[in-house]
Write a protein that holds these residues in place. Structure first.
Motif, PDB file in Angstrom:
ATOM      1  N   ARG A  53       0.743  -1.175  -0.024  1.00 33.77           N
ATOM      2  CA  ARG A  53       0.162   0.095   0.007  1.00 33.77           C
ATOM      3  C   ARG A  53       0.855   1.169  -0.125  1.00 33.77           C
ATOM      4  O   ARG A  53       0.427   2.285   0.168  1.00 33.77           O
ATOM      5  N   MET A  66       3.830   7.879   1.129  1.00 29.97           N
ATOM      6  CA  MET A  66       2.579   7.460   1.426  1.00 29.97           C
ATOM      7  C   MET A  66       2.162   6.020   1.597  1.00 29.97           C
ATOM      8  O   MET A  66       2.777   5.151   0.925  1.00 29.97           O
ATOM      9  N   GLU A  69      -3.302   6.198   2.556  1.00 27.34           N
ATOM     10  CA  GLU A  69      -3.547   7.656   2.089  1.00 27.34           C
ATOM     11  C   GLU A  69      -3.156   8.456   3.133  1.00 27.34           C
ATOM     12  O   GLU A  69      -3.307   9.658   3.283  1.00 27.34           O
ATOM     13  N   SER A  71       0.394  10.479   4.564  1.00 22.43           N
ATOM     14  CA  SER A  71       1.843  10.695   4.298  1.00 22.43           C
ATOM     15  C   SER A  71       2.844  10.582   5.759  1.00 22.43           C
ATOM     16  O   SER A  71       2.360  10.717   6.589  1.00 22.43           O
TER      17      SER A  71
END
Length: 93
Positions: A53, A66, A69, A71
């Protein structure tokens, strides 16, 4: 004064473009997915496996790591390449 400032801006922009190109070209060599976004003139780098991911997003002269979603880190070009290299090594083991 304006000409001198403009020259430095061109040098800085040239360096910025070269460093981002270096990160992207190395990512391509290692088989990562690289996409250019024309809307904001930036690159994104992601693994081939959807189950992973993470992704790297170009943000001016830095790269944002990232996870999902969210950071996590802001990396310079050298750090981004080191991150990709570590992912590459993990992939080949």
């Amino acid at each position: 004064m304006l000409i001198l400032t403009f020259r430095f801006l061109l040098v800085d922009l040239s360096l910025y473009l070269k460093l981002s190109d270096l990160v992207v070209s190395q990512a391509r060599v290692w088989g990562f997915i690289c996409n250019y976004r024309e809307s904001n003139s930036s690159w994104s780098i992601a693994p081939k496996k959807i189950s992973q991911r993470w992704r790297l997003l170009q943000a001016e002269d830095r790269w944002v790591l990232m996870i999902g979603e969210v950071s996590q880190l802001y990396l310079n070009a050298e750090e981004a390449i080191a991150f990709l290299e570590a992912r590459q090594r993990k992939k080949t083991k």
